[in-house]
Write a protein that holds these residues in place. Structure first.
Motif, PDB file in Angstrom:
ATOM      1  N   PHE A  63       0.814  -1.221   0.000  1.00 15.33           N
ATOM      2  CA  PHE A  63       0.000   0.000   0.000  1.00 15.33           C
ATOM      3  C   PHE A  63       0.843   1.264   0.000  1.00 15.33           C
ATOM      4  CE2 PHE A  63       0.367  -0.117   4.639  1.00 15.33           C
ATOM      5  CZ  PHE A  63       0.376   1.217   4.988  1.00 15.33           C
ATOM      6  N   LEU A  64       2.052   1.215   0.574  1.00 22.33           N
ATOM      7  CA  LEU A  64       2.875   2.422   0.580  1.00 22.33           C
ATOM      8  C   LEU A  64       3.574   2.673  -0.760  1.00 22.33           C
ATOM      9  CD1 LEU A  64       4.511   2.461   4.123  1.00 22.33           C
ATOM     10  CD2 LEU A  64       2.740   3.955   3.212  1.00 22.33           C
ATOM     11  N   PHE A  65       4.003   1.624  -1.441  1.00 17.21           N
ATOM     12  CA  PHE A  65       4.689   1.827  -2.714  1.00 17.21           C
ATOM     13  C   PHE A  65       3.817   2.545  -3.753  1.00 17.21           C
ATOM     14  CE2 PHE A  65       8.399  -1.472  -2.638  1.00 17.21           C
ATOM     15  CZ  PHE A  65       8.971  -0.781  -1.598  1.00 17.21           C
ATOM     16  N   PRO A  66       2.553   2.133  -3.956  1.00 15.17           N
ATOM     17  CA  PRO A  66       1.733   2.869  -4.929  1.00 15.17           C
ATOM     18  C   PRO A  66       1.517   4.331  -4.526  1.00 15.17           C
ATOM     19  CG  PRO A  66       0.735   0.760  -4.459  1.00 15.17           C
ATOM     20  CD  PRO A  66       1.856   0.938  -3.476  1.00 15.17           C
ATOM     21  N   LEU A  67       1.314   4.562  -3.237  1.00 15.21           N
ATOM     22  CA  LEU A  67       1.111   5.920  -2.755  1.00 15.21           C
ATOM     23  C   LEU A  67       2.363   6.769  -2.981  1.00 15.21           C
ATOM     24  CD1 LEU A  67      -0.603   6.994   0.474  1.00 15.21           C
ATOM     25  CD2 LEU A  67       1.707   7.768   0.049  1.00 15.21           C
ATOM     26  N   LEU A  68       3.510   6.268  -2.544  1.00 15.23           N
ATOM     27  CA  LEU A  68       4.758   7.018  -2.702  1.00 15.23           C
ATOM     28  C   LEU A  68       5.147   7.168  -4.164  1.00 15.23           C
ATOM     29  CD1 LEU A  68       6.743   5.432   0.254  1.00 15.23           C
ATOM     30  CD2 LEU A  68       5.761   7.738   0.157  1.00 15.23           C
ATOM     31  N   ASN A  69       4.944   6.121  -4.946  1.00 12.32           N
ATOM     32  CA  ASN A  69       5.239   6.182  -6.371  1.00 12.32           C
ATOM     33  C   ASN A  69       4.429   7.307  -7.025  1.00 12.32           C
ATOM     34  OD1 ASN A  69       6.561   5.031  -8.759  1.00 12.32           O
ATOM     35  ND2 ASN A  69       4.500   4.388  -9.352  1.00 12.32           N
ATOM     36  N   ASP A  70       3.165   7.410  -6.653  1.00 10.44           N
ATOM     37  CA  ASP A  70       2.298   8.452  -7.183  1.00 10.44           C
ATOM     38  C   ASP A  70       2.792   9.837  -6.778  1.00 10.44           C
ATOM     39  OD1 ASP A  70      -0.287   8.921  -8.624  1.00 10.44           O
ATOM     40  OD2 ASP A  70      -0.767   9.920  -6.731  1.00 10.44           O
ATOM     41  N   LEU A  71       3.213   9.986  -5.525  1.00  2.00           N
ATOM     42  CA  LEU A  71       3.722  11.280  -5.060  1.00  2.00           C
ATOM     43  C   LEU A  71       5.010  11.666  -5.778  1.00  2.00           C
ATOM     44  CD1 LEU A  71       3.047  10.976  -1.221  1.00  2.00           C
ATOM     45  CD2 LEU A  71       1.776  12.341  -2.903  1.00  2.00           C
ATOM     46  N   PHE A  72       5.873  10.692  -6.038  1.00  2.00           N
ATOM     47  CA  PHE A  72       7.114  10.980  -6.755  1.00  2.00           C
ATOM     48  C   PHE A  72       6.851  11.271  -8.231  1.00  2.00           C
ATOM     49  CE2 PHE A  72       9.351   9.392  -3.115  1.00  2.00           C
ATOM     50  CZ  PHE A  72      10.616   9.968  -3.195  1.00  2.00           C
ATOM     51  N   GLY A  81      -3.758  21.244  -1.910  1.00  2.00           N
ATOM     52  CA  GLY A  81      -4.024  20.703  -0.579  1.00  2.00           C
ATOM     53  C   GLY A  81      -3.322  19.388  -0.305  1.00  2.00           C
ATOM     54  N   VAL A  82      -3.990  18.527   0.429  1.00  2.00           N
ATOM     55  CA  VAL A  82      -3.420  17.265   0.884  1.00  2.00           C
ATOM     56  C   VAL A  82      -3.250  16.302  -0.284  1.00  2.00           C
ATOM     57  CG1 VAL A  82      -3.816  15.269   2.381  1.00  2.00           C
ATOM     58  CG2 VAL A  82      -4.449  17.556   3.153  1.00  2.00           C
ATOM     59  N   SER A  83      -2.089  15.667  -0.352  1.00  2.00           N
ATOM     60  CA  SER A  83      -1.816  14.707  -1.427  1.00  2.00           C
ATOM     61  C   SER A  83      -2.152  13.277  -1.040  1.00  2.00           C
ATOM     62  CB  SER A  83      -0.341  14.772  -1.822  1.00  2.00           C
ATOM     63  OG  SER A  83      -0.032  16.044  -2.336  1.00  2.00           O
TER      64      SER A  83
END
Length: 106
Positions: A63-72, A81-83
């Motif tokens: 769950f963290l990899f897709p979220l972080l990948n999207d942010l990068f 606002g909030v990402s």
């Protein structure tokens, strides 16, 4: 990586911080969640991803990899606002995850 799903900057920071060796393949469920997150970025309703696996099977990365990948992959824009928001059911889990995120992204 060959599919262009993982943002190069995200992969580079994980390798630099020794989270994952550059040549270590992801578990099937980790790669599938990355693909689903990547494919869902442009859609109005983001994908819901449920992962069930045993202890130590890489659920956190799922769950963290897709979220972080999207942010990068997508630069923040002023006024948006909030990402991302991550909700945890227990404080002990939050503390563990915060430590892990710090190690990954320092």
């Amino acid at each position: 990586e060959q599919e262009g799903v993982i943002a190069p900057a995200f992969k580079n920071i994980l390798v630099k911080n020794q989270v994952f060796p550059a040549d270590l393949p992801l578990y099937f469920h980790q790669a599938a969640s990355l693909r689903a997150g990547y494919a869902g970025y442009s859609k109005p309703a983001k994908p819901a991803i449920a992962v069930t696996a045993g202890t130590g099977a890489g659920k956190t990365e799922s769950f963290l990899f897709p979220l972080l990948n999207d942010l990068f992959r997508h630069e923040a824009k002023d006024g948006e606002g909030v990402s991302a928001i991550i909700l945890y059911p227990m404080n002990a889990l939050v503390n563990d995850q915060v430590d892990r995120l710090y190690q990954w992204l320092q």
